[in-house]
Design a protein around this motif. Structure first.
Motif, PDB file in Angstrom:
ATOM      1  N   THR A   1       0.687  -7.732  11.649  1.00  0.00           N
ATOM      2  CA  THR A   1       0.610  -6.912  10.597  1.00  0.00           C
ATOM      3  C   THR A   1       0.420  -8.003   9.200  1.00  0.00           C
ATOM      4  OG1 THR A   1       1.971  -5.681   9.102  1.00  0.00           O
ATOM      5  CG2 THR A   1       3.173  -7.386  10.199  1.00  0.00           C
ATOM      6  N   THR A   2       0.010  -7.512   8.030  1.00  0.00           N
ATOM      7  CA  THR A   2      -0.286  -8.117   6.937  1.00  0.00           C
ATOM      8  C   THR A   2       1.169  -8.631   6.594  1.00  0.00           C
ATOM      9  OG1 THR A   2      -0.734  -8.165   4.674  1.00  0.00           O
ATOM     10  CG2 THR A   2       0.147  -6.188   5.380  1.00  0.00           C
TER      11      THR A   2
ATOM     12  N   LYS B   1       2.127  -8.800   3.683  1.00  0.00           N
ATOM     13  CA  LYS B   1       2.322  -8.093   2.273  1.00  0.00           C
ATOM     14  C   LYS B   1       2.630  -6.885   2.341  1.00  0.00           C
ATOM     15  CE  LYS B   1       0.005 -11.822  -0.313  1.00  0.00           C
ATOM     16  NZ  LYS B   1       1.086 -12.434  -0.729  1.00  0.00           N
TER      17      LYS B   1
ATOM     18  N   HIS C   1       2.317  -0.175   4.179  1.00  0.00           N
ATOM     19  CA  HIS C   1       1.881  -1.221   5.084  1.00  0.00           C
ATOM     20  C   HIS C   1       2.801  -1.437   6.369  1.00  0.00           C
ATOM     21  CE1 HIS C   1      -0.972  -2.388   1.980  1.00  0.00           C
ATOM     22  NE2 HIS C   1      -1.762  -2.707   2.910  1.00  0.00           N
TER      23      HIS C   1
END
Length: 229
Positions: A4-5, A7, A98
């Motif tokens: 995952t990012t 951010k 996200h």
């Protein structure tokens, strides 16, 4: 954990003061009705300015200062509930982009504008979520899916508003995700190794430490042929 990012973005900041609602023949006070705010709010060690909880024994406090839910879970619930389900519908203060329960770990440190936050525990949905949607079975459904959201504790206070960027600045070395904590709490309740591993994460909220510690003691006694009273 998923890839995952590091951010995310605060899609919606939601607040609400406690209000009285009917529960059978009684009336209860709950803060589960949250609505989006476009204003900056001060985030203190025990929660957001302008927000409140009806039950301060089981909600709020340092370990549960901010209730968080994920934008990515909303399409599922909109389909399941056959309604629009606006942000804040799960009683969360923060709706984040996200990430999901698979991406954050107990003890992770997050920078959010001026504030510094730490993942403390998954959210344990109670009957008030069912009241909010007029679906008594909803809390159990949430537990079974694992789409619970979670709580932040506040390490450093600061101002925050919708649109704020969230950045993972420190990963907890144990890497016990919110999903893993949910698995042990709700699904594989007799997983002794899983319970022990979670209890080794000192950043896990005190209420979860107590609940899982009690379960571990009971299971250990049963395995040894005794009885836990």
């Amino acid at each position: 954990m998923t890839q995952t990012t590091g951010k995310a973005r605060l899609i919606s900041l939601n607040i609400g003061k406690p209000a009285a609602i009917a529960h059978g023949s009684k009336e209860i006070i709950t803060g589960i009705f949250k609505t989006p705010s476009s204003n900056p709010h001060h985030l203190a060690l025990t929660g957001l300015q302008g927000d409140g909880q009806g039950d301060t024994v089981n909600h709020g406090g340092p370990d549960k200062a901010v209730c968080v839910y994920f934008e990515q879970r909303y399409p599922y619930w909109r389909e399941q509930l056959a309604s629009s389900v606006d942000y804040g519908a799960f009683g969360e203060n923060f709706t984040l982009s996200h990430w999901t329960e698979d991406d954050l770990c107990i003890g992770d440190i997050i920078q959010a504008g001026e504030a510094i936050l730490q993942v403390s525990q998954p959210r344990q949905p109670c009957f008030k979520l069912g009241l909010r949607h007029n679906l008594p079975e909803l809390p159990v459904h949430v537990q079974k899916t694992g789409y619970t959201g979670f709580y932040f504790r506040v390490i450093k206070e600061g101002s925050i508003e919708a649109g704020t960027e969230f950045t993972i600045t420190q990963r907890h070395p144990a890497r016990k995700t919110i999903s893993e904590a949910n698995r042990v709490m709700y699904q594989d309740k007799q997983d002794l190794d899983g319970i022990r591993a979670l209890l080794e994460v000192k950043e896990l909220a005190a209420s979860w430490q107590e609940q899982l510690g009690g379960r571990l003691t009971k299971l250990s006694i049963e395995i040894q042929g005794g009885s836990a009273r």
